[in-house]
Design an enzyme around this catalytic site. Structure first.
Site, PDB file in Angstrom:
ATOM      1  N   ASN A  93     -34.436 -67.866  -7.047  1.00 58.11           N
ATOM      2  CA  ASN A  93     -34.804 -69.031  -6.247  1.00 58.11           C
ATOM      3  C   ASN A  93     -34.059 -69.046  -4.909  1.00 58.11           C
ATOM      4  OD1 ASN A  93     -32.990 -69.230  -8.453  1.00 58.11           O
ATOM      5  ND2 ASN A  93     -32.672 -71.384  -8.046  1.00 58.11           N
ATOM      6  N   LEU A 229     -51.023 -72.747   5.770  1.00 60.28           N
ATOM      7  CA  LEU A 229     -51.731 -73.452   4.692  1.00 60.28           C
ATOM      8  C   LEU A 229     -51.363 -74.935   4.698  1.00 60.28           C
ATOM      9  CD1 LEU A 229     -51.345 -70.812   1.831  1.00 60.28           C
ATOM     10  CD2 LEU A 229     -53.490 -71.532   2.901  1.00 60.28           C
ATOM     11  N   CYS A 278     -42.486 -74.890  -2.554  1.00 57.11           N
ATOM     12  CA  CYS A 278     -42.333 -73.972  -1.420  1.00 57.11           C
ATOM     13  C   CYS A 278     -42.769 -74.472  -0.046  1.00 57.11           C
ATOM     14  CB  CYS A 278     -43.050 -72.668  -1.742  1.00 57.11           C
ATOM     15  SG  CYS A 278     -42.246 -71.827  -3.115  1.00 57.11           S
ATOM     16  N   ARG A 435     -56.502 -88.392  -4.628  1.00 60.61           N
ATOM     17  CA  ARG A 435     -57.011 -87.016  -4.589  1.00 60.61           C
ATOM     18  C   ARG A 435     -58.506 -86.968  -4.307  1.00 60.61           C
ATOM     19  NH1 ARG A 435     -53.139 -82.935  -4.395  1.00 60.61           N
ATOM     20  NH2 ARG A 435     -51.288 -83.703  -5.430  1.00 60.61           N
TER      21      ARG A 435
HETATM   22  P1  NAD Z   1     -37.649 -70.281 -10.241  1.00 62.79           P
HETATM   23  O1  NAD Z   1     -36.571 -71.249  -9.984  1.00 62.79           O
HETATM   24  O2  NAD Z   1     -38.761 -70.633 -11.173  1.00 62.79           O
HETATM   25  O3  NAD Z   1     -37.032 -68.901 -10.803  1.00 62.79           O
HETATM   26  C1  NAD Z   1     -35.915 -68.283 -10.259  1.00 62.79           C
HETATM   27  C2  NAD Z   1     -35.085 -67.719 -11.414  1.00 62.79           C
HETATM   28  O4  NAD Z   1     -34.017 -66.931 -10.860  1.00 62.79           O
HETATM   29  C3  NAD Z   1     -34.426 -68.788 -12.290  1.00 62.79           C
HETATM   30  O5  NAD Z   1     -34.847 -68.623 -13.636  1.00 62.79           O
HETATM   31  C4  NAD Z   1     -32.924 -68.529 -12.118  1.00 62.79           C
HETATM   32  O6  NAD Z   1     -32.163 -68.778 -13.290  1.00 62.79           O
HETATM   33  C5  NAD Z   1     -32.902 -67.066 -11.737  1.00 62.79           C
HETATM   34  N1  NAD Z   1     -31.674 -66.645 -11.052  1.00 62.79           N
HETATM   35  C6  NAD Z   1     -31.024 -67.263 -10.031  1.00 62.79           C
HETATM   36  N2  NAD Z   1     -29.946 -66.532  -9.663  1.00 62.79           N
HETATM   37  C7  NAD Z   1     -29.907 -65.452 -10.479  1.00 62.79           C
HETATM   38  C8  NAD Z   1     -29.033 -64.331 -10.582  1.00 62.79           C
HETATM   39  N3  NAD Z   1     -27.992 -64.199  -9.756  1.00 62.79           N
HETATM   40  N4  NAD Z   1     -29.293 -63.403 -11.534  1.00 62.79           N
HETATM   41  C9  NAD Z   1     -30.361 -63.544 -12.372  1.00 62.79           C
HETATM   42  N5  NAD Z   1     -31.225 -64.571 -12.314  1.00 62.79           N
HETATM   43  C10 NAD Z   1     -31.012 -65.517 -11.377  1.00 62.79           C
HETATM   44  O7  NAD Z   1     -38.227 -69.877  -8.816  1.00 62.79           O
HETATM   45  P2  NAD Z   1     -39.702 -69.336  -8.471  1.00 62.79           P
HETATM   46  O8  NAD Z   1     -40.627 -70.493  -8.340  1.00 62.79           O
HETATM   47  O9  NAD Z   1     -40.017 -68.208  -9.382  1.00 62.79           O
HETATM   48  O10 NAD Z   1     -39.451 -68.790  -6.992  1.00 62.79           O
HETATM   49  C11 NAD Z   1     -38.714 -67.605  -6.770  1.00 62.79           C
HETATM   50  C12 NAD Z   1     -38.933 -67.191  -5.326  1.00 62.79           C
HETATM   51  O11 NAD Z   1     -40.321 -66.908  -5.112  1.00 62.79           O
HETATM   52  C13 NAD Z   1     -38.582 -68.254  -4.286  1.00 62.79           C
HETATM   53  O12 NAD Z   1     -38.047 -67.616  -3.160  1.00 62.79           O
HETATM   54  C14 NAD Z   1     -39.923 -68.879  -3.936  1.00 62.79           C
HETATM   55  O13 NAD Z   1     -39.936 -69.390  -2.617  1.00 62.79           O
HETATM   56  C15 NAD Z   1     -40.850 -67.694  -4.038  1.00 62.79           C
HETATM   57  N6  NAD Z   1     -42.253 -68.018  -4.361  1.00 62.79           N
HETATM   58  C16 NAD Z   1     -42.547 -68.957  -5.308  1.00 62.79           C
HETATM   59  C17 NAD Z   1     -43.883 -69.208  -5.646  1.00 62.79           C
HETATM   60  C18 NAD Z   1     -44.262 -70.231  -6.690  1.00 62.79           C
HETATM   61  O14 NAD Z   1     -45.455 -70.465  -6.878  1.00 62.79           O
HETATM   62  N7  NAD Z   1     -43.327 -70.857  -7.385  1.00 62.79           N
HETATM   63  C19 NAD Z   1     -44.901 -68.467  -5.034  1.00 62.79           C
HETATM   64  C20 NAD Z   1     -44.555 -67.502  -4.081  1.00 62.79           C
HETATM   65  C21 NAD Z   1     -43.221 -67.278  -3.762  1.00 62.79           C
HETATM   66  C1  UGA Z   2     -48.625 -72.254  -2.284  1.00 61.77           C
HETATM   67  C2  UGA Z   2     -49.530 -71.205  -1.607  1.00 61.77           C
HETATM   68  O1  UGA Z   2     -50.893 -71.580  -1.792  1.00 61.77           O
HETATM   69  C3  UGA Z   2     -49.283 -69.819  -2.189  1.00 61.77           C
HETATM   70  O2  UGA Z   2     -50.047 -68.856  -1.483  1.00 61.77           O
HETATM   71  C4  UGA Z   2     -47.799 -69.474  -2.073  1.00 61.77           C
HETATM   72  O3  UGA Z   2     -47.530 -68.227  -2.662  1.00 61.77           O
HETATM   73  C5  UGA Z   2     -46.986 -70.546  -2.764  1.00 61.77           C
HETATM   74  O4  UGA Z   2     -47.278 -71.840  -2.166  1.00 61.77           O
HETATM   75  C6  UGA Z   2     -45.499 -70.360  -2.617  1.00 61.77           C
HETATM   76  O5  UGA Z   2     -45.045 -69.692  -1.718  1.00 61.77           O
HETATM   77  O6  UGA Z   2     -44.840 -70.983  -3.449  1.00 61.77           O
HETATM   78  P1  UGA Z   2     -48.722 -73.605  -4.560  1.00 61.77           P
HETATM   79  O7  UGA Z   2     -47.649 -74.431  -3.927  1.00 61.77           O
HETATM   80  O8  UGA Z   2     -48.515 -73.103  -5.933  1.00 61.77           O
HETATM   81  O9  UGA Z   2     -49.024 -72.316  -3.642  1.00 61.77           O
HETATM   82  O10 UGA Z   2     -50.087 -74.437  -4.587  1.00 61.77           O
HETATM   83  P2  UGA Z   2     -51.213 -74.793  -3.510  1.00 61.77           P
HETATM   84  O11 UGA Z   2     -52.514 -74.623  -4.147  1.00 61.77           O
HETATM   85  O12 UGA Z   2     -50.987 -74.126  -2.215  1.00 61.77           O
HETATM   86  O13 UGA Z   2     -50.982 -76.363  -3.317  1.00 61.77           O
HETATM   87  C7  UGA Z   2     -49.825 -76.860  -2.672  1.00 61.77           C
HETATM   88  C8  UGA Z   2     -49.960 -78.372  -2.513  1.00 61.77           C
HETATM   89  O14 UGA Z   2     -50.971 -78.689  -1.556  1.00 61.77           O
HETATM   90  C9  UGA Z   2     -50.371 -79.090  -3.802  1.00 61.77           C
HETATM   91  O15 UGA Z   2     -49.663 -80.311  -3.905  1.00 61.77           O
HETATM   92  C10 UGA Z   2     -51.859 -79.340  -3.608  1.00 61.77           C
HETATM   93  O16 UGA Z   2     -52.335 -80.439  -4.345  1.00 61.77           O
HETATM   94  C11 UGA Z   2     -51.892 -79.614  -2.104  1.00 61.77           C
HETATM   95  N1  UGA Z   2     -53.218 -79.383  -1.496  1.00 61.77           N
HETATM   96  C12 UGA Z   2     -53.775 -78.135  -1.530  1.00 61.77           C
HETATM   97  C13 UGA Z   2     -53.875 -80.423  -0.861  1.00 61.77           C
HETATM   98  O17 UGA Z   2     -53.367 -81.559  -0.809  1.00 61.77           O
HETATM   99  N2  UGA Z   2     -55.088 -80.188  -0.277  1.00 61.77           N
HETATM  100  C14 UGA Z   2     -55.682 -78.948  -0.291  1.00 61.77           C
HETATM  101  O18 UGA Z   2     -56.784 -78.806   0.273  1.00 61.77           O
HETATM  102  C15 UGA Z   2     -54.998 -77.907  -0.937  1.00 61.77           C
END
Ligand code: NAD
Ligand code: UGA
Length: 461
Positions: A93, A229, A278, A435
């Site tokens: 994270n 986005l 994010c 929504r």
């Molecule tokens: P998350 O909090 O669900 O998972 C991160 C994990 O990393 C946790 O389980 C934590 O315990 C572990 N961690 C932290 N420090 C550690 C260490 N030193 N060694 C081993 N494990 C460790 O986070 P996430 O939602 O999976 O996001 C991870 C990254 O991906 C972020 O940078 C986020 O911005 C990016 N990202 C997230 C999404 C999404 O949809 N959630 C989509 C695209 C990108």
């Molecule tokens: C978003 C991006 O869509 C991913 O491409 C990216 O990888 C990710 O963030 C990330 O970096 O974490 P996510 O946050 O999972 O994905 O979900 P989205 O579908 O993007 O929705 C984000 C928020 O916007 C939600 O609260 C959704 O309800 C809202 N939203 C989305 C709106 O209010 N209106 C829309 O038209 C679309």
């Protein structure tokens, strides 16, 4: 080349929303490789090995079950797995910093840096290290500097392979992504490492969808994709406020502009605001980076995307209170949905948190319903637990309520028996559709006073 030579040992550090699903997909599509996911959170690692996965994501359990203990493994032994790995994805994270320089905007890279130090200490051979987490542009520079001070003569290639999956559709996004992006140094060794990662994805993704670039473009593209986005949502949300004043209907406006192929129809659903872990953090990170390069006008431009989102959340609650005769004190309000979007149990930065807290501060009594997010909702609102009732049953949540607020676009809320719900509520009964998913004319005919984002209000008084 023998099968043994083709076999790669892939490690992912971080078993969260990104690490778990992405590695399960790689394992499923590349049976020749061995994939291990490690985490410091032992509870999470244990849950990944059961049928109660630590995250809810449609289709994920099926993929995990297909490969678990075959070529997908989970472990808390980080050092031992670093030693064995050829390729290490880092998917920890990267939240917004809450302290010191850059607090409230910059990315907190402490978890990220800790993994770099783990890698130096444990590694005994050269490795490819891949940034899977979303990071500030030029983080790989710092990573390279940390890793290059190893005294073991080891060489590490740092690559950026940002993840674009969205929660709720992660499996579909991973199986058939719009693109995969892989950035590297454009040196001989960087390009060789990049090709190795291209070859992994090419097991199921057409080559023309695998984009390659320099490291900094890949890192920056991830922040920019999220900023664009979110910008679309703030743009349509800003227009929803104008629609409410002018009797225009934001859905009709979105439809009209979205049919222009240059604008496109996606991501134009007006809402109570965007949530998720994010968008806000990544835009604020972009803002901070621009400020640190002295690009103040650029920073201000992007910061507005977050300001409009805050405005939209506030506007939604203010409108609820004003329509309910300027007070919600002692009134029962049912919140339909708490997850930040449908098809996930995740509530991080959900607009529902802001709406709930604001209503509680106005002394409303809340009943909250959500098919997947109630446990997270309880944790988010633990300081108010005595004034909230949590139930999975929307009919139960609406019983004796003065108002319902739709905060997550779960399909199930579209098909409820709203006549039955109306009969069980206090009168006058209100519905606030955050929504825009319900049939507002039908609800009005049943007797509800209806207020939906970006539409004229429909009142019986
Ligand atoms: P998350 O909090 O669900 O998972 C991160 C994990 O990393 C946790 O389980 C934590 O315990 C572990 N961690 C932290 N420090 C550690 C260490 N030193 N060694 C081993 N494990 C460790 O986070 P996430 O939602 O999976 O996001 C991870 C990254 O991906 C972020 O940078 C986020 O911005 C990016 N990202 C997230 C999404 C999404 O949809 N959630 C989509 C695209 C990108
Ligand atoms: C978003 C991006 O869509 C991913 O491409 C990216 O990888 C990710 O963030 C990330 O970096 O974490 P996510 O946050 O999972 O994905 O979900 P989205 O579908 O993007 O929705 C984000 C928020 O916007 C939600 O609260 C959704 O309800 C809202 N939203 C989305 C709106 O209010 N209106 C829309 O038209 C679309």
């Amino acid at each position: 080349m023998s099968e043994k030579e083709l076999r790669k040992r892939i490690l992912c550090i971080g078993a969260g929303y990104v690490g778990g699903p992405t590695m399960a997909m790689i394992a499923a599509k590349c049976p020749q490789h061995e994939v291990t996911i490690v985490d410091i959170n032992a509870e999470r690692i244990a849950a990944w090995q059961t049928d109660e996965l630590p995250i809810f994501e449609p289709g994920l359990l099926e993929v995990v079950k297909q490969v678990r203990d075959k070529n997908l493994f989970f472990s808390t032994d980080i050092d031992e797995n670093i030693k064995k790995a050829d390729i290490i994805f880092v998917s920890v994270n990267t939240p917004t910093k809450t302290y010191g320089e850059g607090a409230g905007k910059a990315a907190d890279l402490q978890f990220w840096e800790k993994t770099a130090r783990n890698i130096i200490n444990a590694a005994e051979s050269d490795k490819i290290i891949i940034e899977k987490s979303t990071l500030p542009v030029r983080t790989a520079d710092a990573m390279e500097r940390i890793l290059s001070v190893n005294t073991k003569g080891l060489h590490f290639d740092i690559l950026s392979n940002p993840e674009f999956l969205a929660e709720g559709s992660a499996i579909k996004d991973l199986e058939d992504p719009d693109r995969v992006l892989i950035g590297s140094r454009e040196t001989e060794s960087g390009l060789k490492a990049r090709n190795e990662i291209v070859d992994i994805y090419a097991n199921w993704i057409p080559r023309d969808k695998i984009l390659t670039s320099n490291l900094w473009s890949a890192e920056l593209s991830k922040l920019v994709a999220n900023a664009f986005l979110a910008q679309r949502i703030s743009s349509i949300n800003s227009i929803s406020a104008l629609c409410e004043k002018t009797e225009a209907n934001v859905k009709e406006v979105a439809n009209a502009i979205g049919t222009d192929s240059r604008i496109s129809s996606k991501f134009l659903n007006a809402s109570v605001g965007f949530g998720g872990s994010c968008f806000k953090k990544d835009i604020l990170n972009l803002v901070y980076i621009c400020e640190s390069y002295g690009l103040h006008e650029v920073a201000e431009y992007w910061e507005q995307v977050v300001s409009i989102n805050d405005y939209q959340e506030k506007r939604f609650v203010k409108n609820m209170i004003s329509l309910m005769f300027n007070t919600v004190s002692g009134k029962n309000i049912a919140l339909f949905g708490f997850a930040f979007k449908a098809n996930t149990g995740d509530t991080r930065e959900s607009p529902a948190i802001y709406v709930a807290r604001h209503l509680l501060n106005e002394h409303a009594n809340l009943s909250i319903t959500d098919p997947k997010a109630l446990e997270n909702a309880k944790a988010d609102l633990k300081e108010h637990s005595s004034s909230i009732c949590f139930t999975e049953d929307p009919y139960e949540a609406a019983k004796n309520a003065h108002a319902i607020a739709i905060l997550t676009e779960w399909d199930t809320y579209k098909d409820l028996d709203y006549e039955k719900i109306f009969d069980s509520m206090e009168k006058p009964a209100f519905i606030f559709d955050g929504r825009d998913i319900l049939d507002h004319e039908k609800l009005f005919k049943i007797g509800f006073n209806v207020s939906a984002i970006g539409k004229p209000q429909m009142k019986h008084f």
